[in-house]
Design a protein around this motif. Structure first.
Motif, PDB file in Angstrom:
ATOM      1  N   LEU A 199      23.220 -37.783 -16.608  1.00 32.05           N
ATOM      2  CA  LEU A 199      24.394 -37.030 -17.046  1.00 32.05           C
ATOM      3  C   LEU A 199      25.598 -37.345 -16.159  1.00 32.05           C
ATOM      4  N   ALA A 200      25.377 -37.382 -14.852  1.00 33.43           N
ATOM      5  CA  ALA A 200      26.467 -37.710 -13.939  1.00 33.43           C
ATOM      6  C   ALA A 200      26.991 -39.124 -14.196  1.00 33.43           C
ATOM      7  N   LYS A 201      26.083 -40.043 -14.507  1.00 37.05           N
ATOM      8  CA  LYS A 201      26.496 -41.424 -14.782  1.00 37.05           C
ATOM      9  C   LYS A 201      27.374 -41.503 -16.024  1.00 37.05           C
ATOM     10  N   VAL A 202      27.096 -40.663 -17.015  1.00 34.96           N
ATOM     11  CA  VAL A 202      27.931 -40.641 -18.223  1.00 34.96           C
ATOM     12  C   VAL A 202      29.361 -40.243 -17.876  1.00 34.96           C
ATOM     13  N   PHE A 203      29.512 -39.178 -17.107  1.00 34.56           N
ATOM     14  CA  PHE A 203      30.866 -38.735 -16.753  1.00 34.56           C
ATOM     15  C   PHE A 203      31.570 -39.763 -15.875  1.00 34.56           C
ATOM     16  N   GLU A 204      30.825 -40.357 -14.969  1.00 32.46           N
ATOM     17  CA  GLU A 204      31.411 -41.406 -14.125  1.00 32.46           C
ATOM     18  C   GLU A 204      31.888 -42.569 -14.973  1.00 32.46           C
ATOM     19  N   GLU A 205      31.039 -43.001 -15.913  1.00 32.61           N
ATOM     20  CA  GLU A 205      31.389 -44.132 -16.780  1.00 32.61           C
ATOM     21  C   GLU A 205      32.603 -43.796 -17.646  1.00 32.61           C
ATOM     22  N   ALA A 206      32.780 -42.509 -17.954  1.00 32.93           N
ATOM     23  CA  ALA A 206      33.920 -42.075 -18.772  1.00 32.93           C
ATOM     24  C   ALA A 206      35.206 -41.964 -17.960  1.00 32.93           C
ATOM     25  N   GLY A 207      35.126 -42.204 -16.656  1.00 35.69           N
ATOM     26  CA  GLY A 207      36.328 -42.203 -15.832  1.00 35.69           C
ATOM     27  C   GLY A 207      36.580 -40.926 -15.059  1.00 35.69           C
ATOM     28  N   TYR A 208      35.644 -39.996 -15.110  1.00 39.08           N
ATOM     29  CA  TYR A 208      35.799 -38.745 -14.377  1.00 39.08           C
ATOM     30  C   TYR A 208      35.251 -38.889 -12.955  1.00 39.08           C
ATOM     31  N   ARG A 209      35.925 -38.244 -12.024  1.00 38.90           N
ATOM     32  CA  ARG A 209      35.430 -38.192 -10.646  1.00 38.90           C
ATOM     33  C   ARG A 209      34.294 -37.175 -10.638  1.00 38.90           C
ATOM     34  N   THR A 210      33.082 -37.673 -10.449  1.00 37.15           N
ATOM     35  CA  THR A 210      31.891 -36.879 -10.744  1.00 37.15           C
ATOM     36  C   THR A 210      31.059 -36.614  -9.499  1.00 37.15           C
ATOM     37  N   GLY A 211      30.846 -35.339  -9.202  1.00 34.15           N
ATOM     38  CA  GLY A 211      29.980 -34.948  -8.115  1.00 34.15           C
ATOM     39  C   GLY A 211      28.565 -34.744  -8.617  1.00 34.15           C
ATOM     40  N   LEU A 212      27.598 -35.037  -7.772  1.00 30.57           N
ATOM     41  CA  LEU A 212      26.183 -34.854  -8.114  1.00 30.57           C
ATOM     42  C   LEU A 212      25.452 -34.343  -6.889  1.00 30.57           C
ATOM     43  N   THR A 213      24.734 -33.233  -7.043  1.00 29.61           N
ATOM     44  CA  THR A 213      23.880 -32.751  -5.968  1.00 29.61           C
ATOM     45  C   THR A 213      22.463 -32.613  -6.502  1.00 29.61           C
ATOM     46  N   ILE A 214      21.520 -33.287  -5.819  1.00 25.41           N
ATOM     47  CA  ILE A 214      20.125 -33.311  -6.240  1.00 25.41           C
ATOM     48  C   ILE A 214      19.223 -33.003  -5.054  1.00 25.41           C
ATOM     49  N   SER A 215      17.977 -32.667  -5.354  1.00 25.53           N
ATOM     50  CA  SER A 215      17.017 -32.370  -4.299  1.00 25.53           C
ATOM     51  C   SER A 215      15.613 -32.579  -4.842  1.00 25.53           C
TER      52      SER A 215
END
Length: 413
Positions: A57-73
């Motif tokens: 999901l984060a990769k989709v927003f990044e690819e769309a040009g949005y500055r995208t934060g992702l926090t995972i654990s």
């Protein structure tokens, strides 16, 4: 403070010594100016598929040009993997600076609560357009559940895990996960939920959105190729396994039912380019070596489907936590294996099954040896495999500890 000092300080906080409540992280975030309230966040909970779904999901927003934060654990490659912007880990310098800012509040919390607060502060200060936040454990009392109204609440596959904290039934566990659902927010659930889980989700969100499996046509599903049609459109995944196709459907529905107008071609490109360590990760193609973080029954089912084409030829390298349902994982995966090597996960020695205990649990399914350390475990497994596939699994902690050694060892092939 140095980066090493910060990591040591963070790790001394622990996660399970204090009761699960939101009060601590709420107080901390308030002292930091409630940065979570300034972010557009997609909130992800579930038992299996959270990390993959969040990363896609984060990769989709990044690819769309949005500055995208992702926090995972948890992390696999590097501790800083837990906080990313557009796929770039937080820098060591920023981790130190933001840790000191959080520390200056004088409010002490658990490790996960601190990382959550630090991540939201970091994403606000770095002006992220959108954030994807994966829960750590459960949902209702998870530290990430400080979001007043997320852009969407996404519930991935529900299964048995952390029963001591979340409940002994799928209904109880699902109710905890559904704690991230807020009034008015969109809710998307993975396909193939257990009926009792889906009933709880639908009660919490009558308008829940589910992928339409009747609109799915899988063209190929192998370790090296995952292609499918959904609603007449073609997609390809870098991540392998039928379970990853199902995770991708959740991502597609989440994007299509959001307020972000993202074209199909962008989604298609993002899914094809998403990489995520220790999710049926191919370390070497010839001889085949696969690294996976499967550690609970549902994760084992997904891995077993990947193992099926190599039935009877596999040597397993396994390390597991004793507080997980390891008998179920072994029962599901090891019948596909010709042999196995068990090892203690030294980085989590207080929780890990010893190599000898794991050997005893695995031996009813296939001949199993016990190794003294990770390096000798790799050497033994490869020797036993004699050119046939090696599958390494049982814990994300094992994956984190062994991944670099696997890549170094397989360089010779």
């Amino acid at each position: 403070m140095t980066y090493e000092d910060v990591l040591q300080s963070i790790h001394t906080l622990g996660n399970f010594g204090k009761p699960m409540v939101l009060d601590r992280v709420v107080s901390l975030l308030h002292a930091l100016g409630d940065p979570q309230n300034d972010l557009r966040v997609f909130h992800i909970a579930g038992t299996n598929g959270k990390g993959s779904t969040s990363t896609m999901l984060a990769k989709v927003f990044e690819e769309a040009g949005y500055r995208t934060g992702l926090t995972i654990s948890p992390f696999v490659v590097d501790f800083r993997e837990r906080i990313q912007i557009n796929g770039e880990f937080i820098s060591k310098e920023d981790l130190v600076a933001f840790f000191e800012q959080v520390q200056s509040t004088g409010i002490w919390v658990t490790e996960f609560e601190l990382i959550t607060a630090l991540a939201f502060l970091y994403f606000r200060e770095k002006r992220c357009d959108v954030v994807v936040a994966e829960t750590g454990l459960g949902g209702r009392l998870d530290a990430t559940n400080v979001l007043a109204r997320p852009e969407a609440a996404v519930i991935t596959k529900i299964g048995f895990d952390h029963a001591d904290l979340l409940g002994n039934t799928i209904t109880q566990i699902t109710a905890e996960k559904c704690g991230i659902i807020k009034p008015g927010c969109r809710v998307i659930t993975a396909c193939g939920q257990r009926p009792e889980a889906l009933a709880v989700i639908r009660k919490a969100a009558p308008d829940v959105i589910e992928p339409d499996l009747s609109a799915l046509k899988i063209k190929s599903c192998t370790l090296t190729e995952n292609e499918f049609l959904y609603r007449g459109r073609e997609y390809r995944l870098s991540l392998c396994g039928k379970h990853q196709i199902e995770n991708a459907l959740t991502v597609i529905e989440t994007v299509q039912n959001s307020d972000f107008d993202i074209p199909y071609e962008t989604v298609k490109k993002a899914l094809a380019n998403t990489v995520f360590p220790a999710r049926a990760e191919i370390v070497c193609k010839a001889p085949l070596c696969v690294l996976d973080g499967a550690h609970n029954p549902d994760g084992a089912e997904a891995l077993a489907a990947v193992m099926q084409p190599y039935h009877g030829r596999i040597t397993a390298l396994i390390g597991m936590m004793r507080d997980k349902d390891y008998p179920a994982v072994l029962k599901t995966t090891l019948p596909h294996c010709r042999s196995a090597v068990a090892v203690t996960v030294e980085s989590m020695k207080e929780r890990s099954l010893t190599a000898r205990d794991l050997q005893a649990a695995a031996s009813p399914y296939c001949p199993c040896a016990a190794a003294d350390d990770l390096t000798s475990a790799i050497e033994s497994a490869v020797k036993m495999a004699n050119g046939d596939p090696v599958f390494v699994f049982g814990s994300l902690y094992l994956a984190s500890s062994i991944r670099d050694r696997l890549y170094e060892f397989y360089k010779k092939f």
